[in-house]
Design a protein around this motif. Sequence first.
Motif, short mmCIF file in Angstrom:
data_model
loop_
_atom_site.label_atom_id
_atom_site.label_comp_id
_atom_site.label_asym_id
_atom_site.label_seq_id
_atom_site.Cartn_x
_atom_site.Cartn_y
_atom_site.Cartn_z
N ARG A 72 0.87 -1.18 0.00
CA ARG A 72 0.00 0.00 0.00
C ARG A 72 0.91 1.24 0.00
N THR A 73 0.42 2.34 -0.55
CA THR A 73 1.24 3.55 -0.65
C THR A 73 0.70 4.72 0.15
N ALA A 74 -0.56 4.68 0.54
CA ALA A 74 -1.17 5.71 1.39
C ALA A 74 -2.40 5.11 2.05
N TRP A 75 -2.80 5.70 3.18
CA TRP A 75 -3.92 5.16 3.96
C TRP A 75 -4.63 6.32 4.63
N LEU A 76 -5.95 6.28 4.66
CA LEU A 76 -6.72 7.33 5.32
C LEU A 76 -7.82 6.68 6.14
N ASP A 77 -7.79 6.93 7.45
CA ASP A 77 -8.82 6.42 8.35
C ASP A 77 -9.73 7.60 8.68
N SER A 78 -10.75 7.81 7.85
CA SER A 78 -11.59 8.99 7.95
C SER A 78 -12.94 8.65 8.53
#
Length: 809
Positions: A653-659
Amino acid sequence: MTLKKLALKPGVNRENTRYYNESGWYECDKVRFRQGTPEKIGGWSQYSNFTFLGVCRSLWNWVTLAGESLISAGTSFKFYINQGGLFYDITPIRKIVSPMLGLVGSGNPFTAVSGSQVISVYDAAHGCTTNSFVTFNGATGLGGNITAAVLNQEYQVTVIDLNIYTITTVSAVANATDAAGSPGGGAVAVATYQLNVASEVQTPFTGWGGGGWGTNAWGTNKLTGAPIQLWSQSNFGEDLIFATMGGAIYYWDANVQLPGQEFTVTISSPAVLTFISDHNLIVGDALQLVTTGALPTGLIANTTYYVASVPSTTILTLRTSATASSAATVLSGVSITGIAGQFACTAMSPALAVGQSITISGVLGGTGTITGYVNPTTYFIIATNGSTTFTLSTTAGGSGVVTTAGTPTGLTYTLSTVVNTSGTQSGTQSLSIRGIPLASLSGASDVPSVQNFIYVSDASRFVFAFGCNDFNETVQDPMLIRWCDQESAIDWTPDPTNQAGSIRLSHGSKIVAAIQTRQEIVVLTDSAVYSLQYQGPPTVWSVQLLGDNISILGPNAVAQASGIVYWMGVDKFYMYDGRTQTLNCDLRKFVYQDIDLSQNLQVFASTNEGFNEVWWFYCSADNTLIDKYVVFNYAETNANGGKGVWYYGDMGRTAWLDSGLQDYPIATTYNGYLVFHEFGVDDNETTTPAPIVAYISSSEFDIDDGDKFGFIWRMLPDLTFSGSSDDVTPQITFTLYPMQNAGSGTGTAVTADIDKLTGASYVIAEGFTGQINTRVRGRQIIFKAESDTLGTTWQLGATRIDIKPDGRR
């Protein structure tokens, strides 16, 4: 001998030998812990079937006043906003060359070779890097297959030298006519260059001076290398502020609306733009225009203009400056070139643009003449290079005034910024959706021209620039923090009447990261931790040193969960919960013995709040792509009775967002997809579902006291398949690896497949194989659970094994 329960300690521990960690877990992949027992992690599925270009390094999610949920993504190639599953390219423009002068200075920048799709482009000092993007407008065809339609579109470039690059057409192959018509393209071709792309991986510096003698403490790693494209971003109200590391700051106005409103131009003085629907713009708003054909003379695509007036909700006029008019300026170093109506002078500010009007006043002295000039006379600019030459006409779009060469004196000019148009237009005109420089917004003052990352505080709403140039300076200071006035993204000039200001940190050589928590912003340099707290005027923001002699791998290696800040250092993990301390890690040696520190800028952290987790993704040793992750679960109780367990696995994975604005965490893949995590139980990144291989295996543990052999003749599984797909028979494989002693290696393994029961005679909601007959003999064993079938998820309980004594030999 009685039944032995396989109730092992939660978490995975690789800090010692496999035998020393008896009654614990030693290896895993795609597994987490819940209430002390392991379970398979959730699956992932496409957010949409549209993809982006490049490797994404930054994600952000916010909601506009119109209720639109937007996701912005900064990649190694471009910057996007995703709305409703569609990616819109809002990459800012680096420069516009209009017209392209070509090799001999008279246009015709394109050269084709018969039989090739590769076209050579000459543009002096183009400033591109390979794979950067350029869009051509106004070019004419070369006479054969390479038509105007082929040339006038977006291309990626391959740099040949400082003045030449090549582009590759999609399908058109040049023929003899194209070659004979080369160089070609006409005299009015326009090149619009987007921000340069950067490498997708770090390239370590080599050669003399690459490392720097004595620049790091003894025994620590020197992190050096050419940077990758890293973005920082945050919403300011419903708008977005974003920036690249080492670059300028940009602004995207939600009023522009996606995918870009169409309008028509009434060719007049001033030009009038009429929209199909309400444009939602106000006087002073900055905007850019794009076209599928040609804008009328006086308007240039991708140039920043400002709303001058709003006669109605669907009509507006434009000006070229943030202010209504500029002050009268004395021309310096003026000469008349001899070309009809053309003047040359030293560099002017504000810059000039075609379509503007200039009022010249004063008594003409010196040499040279301007036919028909009286004091004062208003002229229209019909051509300019923006700063040192301009051509004047008595009418918009007319021919140049009659002049004779010479050096006039005694003249001043007042520049009117209202845009006038002439000539014709073609194609469809619309508002550009690209981000524009923050410094170009109306009222912008002393905006940092270079920075390493930006941040918008929730408390009192300030925009911060970290590692930026100081007020009235151009040199970047990697230890400087600047902030704008409260509730203003554009006023960066310190003044007693506002709260703009700056502060320089002293511990470390550069600011690496910052993250907001509770009532402070935690700032991390490469060797210290600071707290940045709002105090109000006159101090505004103050800093306090929280810890020294620490490290952090990169700008994205930090995350905040439940008010605690966690980050990954060069050789260990840290946390800040009011005090800075080392985060005990049961996988520290395992992680740092298999990590490529030369790719430190790729490391990123994020949270998975639904499971009380902090995740770090990184490149394994000698691998330039992210392929590993390590997780700290801060809520699970560990074997010592404290909080926190660790586990790990393989995942790219290259980016992650826990929104909180989304139902599931969002991540990006190397295939250019946004994916929902914890969605389903399989790998649904593409349209073809694939099973997720998940496993966990124990440390070595004694069957009895370790001095006698034991014979395991049956196993009684304890697990649940809850959450598995209804249309499959979920399955998990249990394996027992027997050993004579801790150093002997494993003997013949016994494997058992455990299926969910579907027989009609079972009326309970869920069941599984009740008993497995085995034939395993050893002093120690390793227990492994693994699944690799579609639709399967599971959680282990306390499986039991039935053991009979079997002698000492």
